[in-house]
Design an enzyme around this catalytic site. Structure first.
Site, PDB file in Angstrom:
ATOM      1  N   ARG A  67      50.960 -28.087  26.990  1.00 54.19           N
ATOM      2  CA  ARG A  67      51.963 -29.129  27.226  1.00 54.19           C
ATOM      3  C   ARG A  67      53.196 -28.933  26.352  1.00 54.19           C
ATOM      4  O   ARG A  67      54.334 -29.200  26.782  1.00 54.19           O
ATOM      5  CB  ARG A  67      51.328 -30.496  26.945  1.00 54.19           C
ATOM      6  CG  ARG A  67      52.172 -31.688  27.343  1.00 54.19           C
ATOM      7  CD  ARG A  67      51.327 -32.947  27.402  1.00 54.19           C
ATOM      8  NE  ARG A  67      52.137 -34.115  27.726  1.00 54.19           N
ATOM      9  CZ  ARG A  67      52.380 -35.112  26.882  1.00 54.19           C
ATOM     10  NH1 ARG A  67      51.874 -35.089  25.650  1.00 54.19           N
ATOM     11  NH2 ARG A  67      53.128 -36.147  27.251  1.00 54.19           N
ATOM     12  N   HIS A  71      56.946 -28.914  27.822  1.00 57.49           N
ATOM     13  CA  HIS A  71      57.979 -29.854  27.375  1.00 57.49           C
ATOM     14  C   HIS A  71      59.137 -29.143  26.686  1.00 57.49           C
ATOM     15  O   HIS A  71      60.258 -29.648  26.675  1.00 57.49           O
ATOM     16  CB  HIS A  71      57.367 -30.897  26.437  1.00 57.49           C
ATOM     17  CG  HIS A  71      56.639 -31.980  27.178  1.00 57.49           C
ATOM     18  ND1 HIS A  71      56.757 -33.315  26.857  1.00 57.49           N
ATOM     19  CD2 HIS A  71      55.780 -31.922  28.232  1.00 57.49           C
ATOM     20  CE1 HIS A  71      56.010 -34.035  27.680  1.00 57.49           C
ATOM     21  NE2 HIS A  71      55.395 -33.212  28.514  1.00 57.49           N
ATOM     22  N   ASN A  99      57.670 -37.821  24.625  1.00 51.21           N
ATOM     23  CA  ASN A  99      57.013 -37.083  23.541  1.00 51.21           C
ATOM     24  C   ASN A  99      56.473 -37.957  22.413  1.00 51.21           C
ATOM     25  O   ASN A  99      55.502 -37.586  21.743  1.00 51.21           O
ATOM     26  CB  ASN A  99      57.987 -36.066  22.928  1.00 51.21           C
ATOM     27  CG  ASN A  99      58.465 -35.037  23.938  1.00 51.21           C
ATOM     28  OD1 ASN A  99      57.772 -34.731  24.904  1.00 51.21           O
ATOM     29  ND2 ASN A  99      59.667 -34.506  23.726  1.00 51.21           N
ATOM     30  N   HIS A 198      46.884 -30.325  34.666  1.00 48.08           N
ATOM     31  CA  HIS A 198      46.196 -31.579  34.387  1.00 48.08           C
ATOM     32  C   HIS A 198      44.704 -31.503  34.683  1.00 48.08           C
ATOM     33  O   HIS A 198      44.036 -32.527  34.804  1.00 48.08           O
ATOM     34  CB  HIS A 198      46.840 -32.716  35.194  1.00 48.08           C
ATOM     35  CG  HIS A 198      48.196 -33.088  34.696  1.00 48.08           C
ATOM     36  ND1 HIS A 198      49.032 -33.973  35.347  1.00 48.08           N
ATOM     37  CD2 HIS A 198      48.891 -32.681  33.595  1.00 48.08           C
ATOM     38  CE1 HIS A 198      50.166 -34.106  34.667  1.00 48.08           C
ATOM     39  NE2 HIS A 198      50.105 -33.324  33.611  1.00 48.08           N
TER      40      HIS A 198
END
Length: 338
Positions: A67, A71, A99, A198
């Site tokens: 992740r 990001h 975040n 996910h």
């Protein structure tokens, strides 16, 4: 402890073998395979070992490291801007809505960077660490591995506003998700493949509350839920995440195999059991049926999903990279060099 770590990496330095052959790397070129073969031969091994130790201590860390790479790349490109702390004129992306109190793994990156600086000072960028750590994290949890193109350099700035604007929200509509990905040069196929991330990790109640209590979403599945499977799933989520409070309570993104990287994510969303609203819209808001075909294909064939994921994550890792004389190689990932 400090002296022990220094002795270990002194041994590493003494045993390094520099190869005179391999891919030539120009100072102003694009990304390369084997970029550190001559500059820092053990770079990938150092990252791999550090990630393995971190994931062994905390299996959830695998999803967190993947992740972090995501990001980072969605804000100004894959330049490690997400790792910068607030200081001077920099407002950290860590403080942005997507975040804050959610993104993790920064200490693992710090540890990796420490070892790399011991072995090869000011050589391996923090952006490359994120790309390598994401690959190793996926592979450690049963997912595919891939060759990482390297040579990224680190940003001299962060974008707090960009983090708030460009990182997809957990309740995004399909239309919004497609637009978010298109803005990064990623297509619908990339969206569906990368959403498979996910299949591991956990999310906070704050991220999936709306999906649990959304009457319209609930009605669509309960209408055809003869055996009350979705109803049972929703009740379980409600027991974890009430209408108010317990915002930081965690639930697995994949209740079947939460610590493994596999294709169960696609099986879940076909049954309405994606944890996030942005997971389920791939099925519920796909009016043309093309995305649904891809979801069914991945649910039926894990190898196909793995191959597609690898292609898309490599593509994502190439978003707006800094190379050559752009940016810098940070000595510490949290701060630009003095």
């Amino acid at each position: 402890m400090e002296n022990t770590r220094r002795r270990i990496f002194l041994i590493v330095l003494l045993t390094m073998v520099f190869h005179g052959t391999g891919t030539s790397v120009e100072d102003d070129g694009p990304l390369f395979l084997d970029y550190y073969k001559e500059k820092c031969p053990l770079a990938e091994e150092i990252v791999r070992r550090s990630v393995a130790i971190a994931v062994a201590k905390d299996p959830r860390m695998a999803a967190s490291l993947l992740r972090l790479h995501f990001h980072d790349c969605f804000v100004m490109g894959c330049d490690a801007s997400v790792l910068l702390d607030s200081y001077g004129g920099i407002v950290s992306e860590k403080q942005a809505g997507p975040n804050l109190d959610s993104l993790r793994g920064f200490e693992v990156v710090d540890e990796i960077k420490y070892h790399l600086e011991e072995a090869c000072p000011t050589t391996v960028s923090c952006a490359d660490i994120l790309a390598l750590a994401a690959r190793d994290a996926v592979a450690l949890r049963g997912g595919p591995s891939w060759n990482v193109w390297l040579g990224r350099r680190d940003s001299l700035e962060a974008s707090f506003s960009g983090a708030n604007q460009f990182i997809p929200a957990p309740n995004s509509s399909l239309e919004t998700l497609i637009a978010n990905f298109k803005q990064q040069g990623l297509d619908v196929g990339d969206l569906v493949a990368l959403s498979g991330s996910h299949t591991m990790g956990r999310a906070r109640c704050l991220s999936f509350r709306q999906r649990v209590y959304d009457v319209n979403f609930r009605g669509k599945y309960e209408l055809y839920d003869k055996y009350k499977r979705y109803t049972t799933f929703r009740r379980m989520l409600r027991s974890i995440c009430p209408k108010s409070g317990r915002d930081d309570e965690l639930a697995p993104l994949d209740f079947q195999t939460p610590a493994r990287f596999d294709n169960h994510y696609y099986l879940n969303i076909l049954q309405g059991k994606g944890l996030l609203g942005s997971d389920n819209v791939l099925v519920t808001q796909d009016h043309d049926g093309e995305i649904l075909k891809q979801v069914w294909a991945y649910a039926s064939d894990q190898k196909l999903f793995f191959a597609s994921f690898v292609k898309s994550v490599i593509k994502m890792g190439n978003i707006n990279t800094l190379t050559g004389n752009q940016g810098e190689i940070r000595k510490h990932c949290r701060f630009v060099n003095a």
